[in-house]
Design an enzyme around this catalytic site. Structure first.
Site, short mmCIF file in Angstrom:
data_model
loop_
_atom_site.label_atom_id
_atom_site.label_comp_id
_atom_site.label_asym_id
_atom_site.label_seq_id
_atom_site.Cartn_x
_atom_site.Cartn_y
_atom_site.Cartn_z
N ASP A 185 26.38 -43.71 -15.21
CA ASP A 185 27.20 -45.21 -14.80
C ASP A 185 26.58 -46.40 -15.49
OD1 ASP A 185 29.41 -43.28 -15.18
OD2 ASP A 185 30.61 -43.67 -13.98
N HIS B 259 23.92 -42.85 -11.44
CA HIS B 259 24.18 -44.56 -12.08
C HIS B 259 22.72 -44.83 -12.63
CE1 HIS B 259 27.83 -44.10 -9.24
NE2 HIS B 259 28.10 -45.19 -10.38
#
Length: 705
Positions: free
Chosen positions: A84, A236
């Site tokens: 992400d 991430h």
């Protein structure tokens, strides 16, 4: 007073100005949205009610476009790594390198605004066999924003990806979401709404919590599936320092490979068709336009930051120069004169008057009461309709002459008085101005220097009891008088005010008298005197009290005429830039100063105010308040210093904050109107101010009827 033929003032530019300011605010706000992007999967706010219990037992891939949710899990020993908050120019390439080295594919949930910043990284993600999903445009919590904002976030992200890659995405991961068990009711509603536009929700089985930077071993443990189960793993590649993520990934991939796991995309892992579809031409065009809009907003914000920096630097530099020059001027004029002869030559005071019944008696009385040995007063009535000339004649004062003429304008009235004057030293005075007894004496002493051709006095506001009067009083003391001290030292005085100025008769005759082809005849005349080779100086002790506008409408008219006339005079005397001597000092010192501080910077002021609104929306209020207080404190010190130089009380300083909220805006809008009038070629007519007689009250003489 002067008769000018004029077309109506232009007004369409106000609509254009408002539209431009709204566009500017929109662009700045858009930039604020896309740059204030956070990261991580932690909660966006406080605790919220949990979503429907039926989701907690399902898989992390959710279809919510039907009457009942459909959840899918990954098969055993299958891992869909998901990343992400990217793309990030530093960490995304490193993660892609690790994945390629270990022959693994993953799904990247990208932030739309970052796609616009780094489209080449998104194209690389696809080129290396990975999958893309949406993570909204600004990393917004869709469960806590209005429906229109949520729809825009998803649409903009789709368009951004389409513009960069030619593909549209259907997978969606909400910012601040994690596993199905942690899904809140607002997030669930947001996912149901997103399903209506074709999005498939992707949560996670394993949240590595790498955004907390717990250390590489902790990230590896959190991302490792238990008991051979398949899993969607949340990690991430943007939103902060992801060095631990890169290192953990380099350990996790070989470890799970040895355990028999395979790494795939979310769609492939659940056996679904490819989630990315060819984008239509409209989506691609919209995405390209969105990217350019974001880029343009960034450039515009950078330009505004640069403008503010330059304006602040210029403002501080101006203040430093003003203070230094003021100190030099004070030492020069307040030291006892050595060997300078006293000037007692006859003086003729010329008062042009048009409908000045409110103040003319007080003006003439104050002149006659001057402590000067040889003085004549000439009142030139320029076709008044209120009995101005009759008032002066009935006074019957010795040494006062009245000349009547048909209305021809202030310059013509002054020139009539100049021709009629008997003395070689002339003082030009407005009909609403009151002198102190020593004003004329102090004003003409500078003529002991034969190089001085004209002298400016110190104009003060008489009607300062009301707020508008106090603001003008501060402007006269801070702006006008500090500037005049600076101009005196730099020998480039551009304006002797019409309220009080002294001239040698020979100088006025040599320059052809008072010019009538601009609306700022005082500025025009002063520039002509300088270009003729004479010095123009400032005498702070020669005080004249004048009546300032008492309403915003009157103030607008006066300053509109002043500003427009000053621009006329600047253009008329532009050739001074290349002249030697006093004219060159005007051209290379005075004219650039006027251009920057009276035209250019005021023209940018509306944009600066819009930038302040942008700051209120996107900057911490504490920072903004400190910055504003700092500037206000600097202005306050400047005002206090100027008041001290003029021997004025500090009481009006309390009005400074209010001045920034009203008076300043009127002043820069005047400049906007004046520039537009000049550009479109309009001829501005003379707009006379209605007098109230407040200047007369200073000498105890009200209007005479």
């Amino acid at each position: 007073m002067a008769r000018h033929v004029a077309r109506p003032d232009p007004r369409a530019h106000w609509i254009l100005l408002l539209l431009g300011l709204f566009v500017l605010l929109g662009a700045l706000s858009f930039h604020g949205l896309v740059t204030h992007v956070g990261g991580g999967s932690g909660p966006a706010g406080g605790p919220a009610p949990a979503a429907s219990p039926q989701l907690t037992d399902g898989g992390p891939v959710l279809r919510l476009d039907g009457p009942t949710p459909v959840a899918r899990r990954l098969p055993a020993r299958t891992v869909a790594l998901t990343f992400d908050d990217g793309p990030d120019p530093r960490w995304t390439p490193q993660i892609l390198d690790v994945l390629r080295r270990h022959h693994a594919h993953a799904t990247f949930f990208v932030v739309g605004s970052r796609v616009n910043e780094h489209p080449e990284l998104v194209r690389r993600i696809l080129a290396e066999g990975h999958e893309l999903g949406s993570h909204t445009f600004t990393h917004a919590d869709l469960g806590g924003v209005p429906a229109w904002r949520a729809a825009a976030e998803l649409s903009w992200t789709r368009n951004a990806i389409a513009g960069a890659t030619g593909r549209e995405v259907t997978l969606l991961r909400l910012p601040f979401s994690s596993t199905t068990a942690s899904l809140t009711e607002p997030q669930y509603r947001a996912l149901r709404d997103a399903a209506g536009s074709g999005h498939v929700a992707v949560l996670a089985d394993r949240d590595a919590k790498d955004w907390e930077r717990p250390g590489v071993p902790a990230i590896v443990r959190a991302a490792t599936p238990q008991g051979g189960a398949g899993a969607v793993v949340l990690m991430h590649d943007g939103g902060g320092d992801r060095s631990q993520t890169v290192a953990a990934l380099d350990q996790l991939l070989p470890r799970l490979n040895q355990a028999g796991y395979r790494f795939t995309t979310v769609s492939e892992g659940i056996g679904a068709p490819a989630s990315m579809l060819p984008a239509g031409g409209g989506a691609r065009l919209s995405g390209t336009a969105l990217r350019w809009a974001q880029t343009g907003a960034g450039w515009l914000t950078s330009a505004m930051n640069l403008l503010l920096g330059v304006a602040l630097l210029l403002g501080v530099a101006r203040l430093v120069v003003q203070v230094v020059c003021a100190q030099v001027h004070v030492r020069r004029v307040r030291r006892p004169p050595r060997g300078r002869p006293e000037v007692t030559a006859p003086v003729s005071v010329i008062v042009p008057a048009y409908n000045e019944a409110a103040n003319i008696a007080a003006t003439v009385r104050s002149l006659v009461a001057s402590a000067y040995p040889a003085l004549e007063v000439i009142v030139v009535d320029d076709g008044s309709s209120d009995g101005t000339a009759d008032i002066v004649e009935r006074m019957g004062l010795r040494g006062v002459r009245v000349i009547r003429q048909a209305n021809a304008g202030k310059p013509a009235a002054l020139n009539t008085g100049i021709r009629a004057a008997r003395a070689e030293l002339l003082v030009l005075v407005d009909g609403d101005t009151v002198f102190q007894p020593d004003t004329v004496y102090r004003l003409v002493q500078g003529f002991a220097d034969r190089t001085v051709g004209a002298i400016s006095g110190n104009t003060k506001v008489a009607n300062r009891r009301r707020l508008l009067g106090r603001w003008q009083h501060l402007e006269y003391v801070i702006g006008f008088n500090l500037d005049r001290r600076m101009y005196d030292v730099l020998e480039c005085m551009p304006t002797i005010p019409g309220a009080i100025g002294a001239f040698r008769r020979e100088v006025l005759l040599a320059v052809g008298g008072v010019p009538a082809d601009t609306l700022a005849e005082d500025t025009d005349l002063t520039m002509k005197v300088l270009r003729a080779g004479w010095r123009v100086v400032y005498e702070e002790g020669a005080i004249a009290w004048t009546e300032a506008p008492s309403s915003l409408r009157q103030l607008w008219r006066q300053r509109y005429r002043w500003c427009y006339g000053t621009m006329q005079a600047m253009w008329k005397h532009r050739h001074a830039l290349g002249e030697p001597g006093a004219g060159g000092k005007l051209g290379r010192r005075g004219l650039p100063y006027l251009t920057v501080f009276q035209i250019v910077l005021p023209l940018t002021a509306p944009a600066v105010d819009v930038f302040a609104v942008y700051g209120l929306l996107f900057m911490p209020w504490s920072d903004l308040l400190l910055a504003w207080l700092g500037l206000l404190l600097l202005q306050g010190f400047t005002a206090a210093y100027a008041l001290r130089l003029d021997r004025e009380r500090y009481g009006p300083l309390w009005t400074l904050p209010l001045q920034q909220l009203v008076y300043r805006q009127v002043m820069y809008l005047v400049v906007v109107q004046s520039v537009v009038t000049a550009v479109v070629g309009n001829r501005l007519r003379w707009q006379r101010m209605a007098r109230t007689g407040e200047a007369a009250a200073l000498v105890g003489a009200g209007p005479v009827r």
